[in-house]
Design a protein around this motif. Structure first.
Motif, mmCIF file in Angstrom:
data_model
loop_
_atom_site.group_PDB
_atom_site.id
_atom_site.type_symbol
_atom_site.label_atom_id
_atom_site.label_comp_id
_atom_site.label_asym_id
_atom_site.label_seq_id
_atom_site.Cartn_x
_atom_site.Cartn_y
_atom_site.Cartn_z
ATOM 1 N N ASP A 22 -4.185 42.065 10.216
ATOM 2 C CA ASP A 22 -3.843 43.288 9.486
ATOM 3 C C ASP A 22 -3.057 42.969 8.218
ATOM 4 O O ASP A 22 -3.332 43.521 7.145
ATOM 5 C CB ASP A 22 -3.030 44.233 10.371
ATOM 6 N N PHE A 23 -2.079 42.077 8.339
ATOM 7 C CA PHE A 23 -1.276 41.688 7.178
ATOM 8 C C PHE A 23 -2.151 41.019 6.116
ATOM 9 O O PHE A 23 -2.022 41.301 4.921
ATOM 10 C CB PHE A 23 -0.138 40.765 7.586
ATOM 11 N N HIS A 25 -5.331 41.432 5.546
ATOM 12 C CA HIS A 25 -6.159 42.431 4.864
ATOM 13 C C HIS A 25 -5.336 43.287 3.907
ATOM 14 O O HIS A 25 -5.812 43.629 2.823
ATOM 15 C CB HIS A 25 -6.922 43.271 5.878
ATOM 16 N N ASP A 26 -4.109 43.610 4.283
ATOM 17 C CA ASP A 26 -3.223 44.329 3.352
ATOM 18 C C ASP A 26 -2.943 43.477 2.124
ATOM 19 O O ASP A 26 -2.940 43.975 0.990
ATOM 20 C CB ASP A 26 -1.902 44.693 4.031
ATOM 21 N N ARG A 29 -5.934 43.444 -0.169
ATOM 22 C CA ARG A 29 -5.998 44.680 -0.971
ATOM 23 C C ARG A 29 -5.023 44.611 -2.145
ATOM 24 O O ARG A 29 -5.348 45.007 -3.261
ATOM 25 C CB ARG A 29 -5.712 45.894 -0.091
ATOM 26 N N PHE A 30 -3.824 44.106 -1.887
ATOM 27 C CA PHE A 30 -2.858 43.916 -2.968
ATOM 28 C C PHE A 30 -3.423 42.962 -4.014
ATOM 29 O O PHE A 30 -3.371 43.225 -5.211
ATOM 30 C CB PHE A 30 -1.543 43.359 -2.416
#
Length: 71
Positions: A22-23, A25-26, A29-30
């Motif tokens: 999850d981290f 993928h975040d 996105r950043f």
């Protein structure tokens, strides 16, 4: 305090791979919205996060993997 003090702040051992995923993928996105000059560093971080996720799935815990890196 004891071992349960961080139960709501840190993932359980079995949840670490999902939390890392999850981290990652975040962070991707950043990175996709980032226009700075550190693109190579960002790419390296993404690669290392992927490696860490993969290794966390292969070992009993992330601590076990970290110990193997330092021996």
């Amino acid at each position: 305090m004891g071992a349960g003090a961080s139960w709501n702040a840190l993932p359980l051992v079995k949840e670490i791979p999902k939390s890392l995923n999850d981290f990652m993928h975040d962070f991707i996105r950043f990175a996709n919205n980032y226009n700075g000059k550190d693109k190579a560093l960002i790419d390296e971080i993404i690669t290392e996060l992927g490696n860490l996720k993969k290794e966390s799935e292969r070992h009993y815990s992330i601590d076990t993997y970290a110990k193997k890196l330092t021996v």
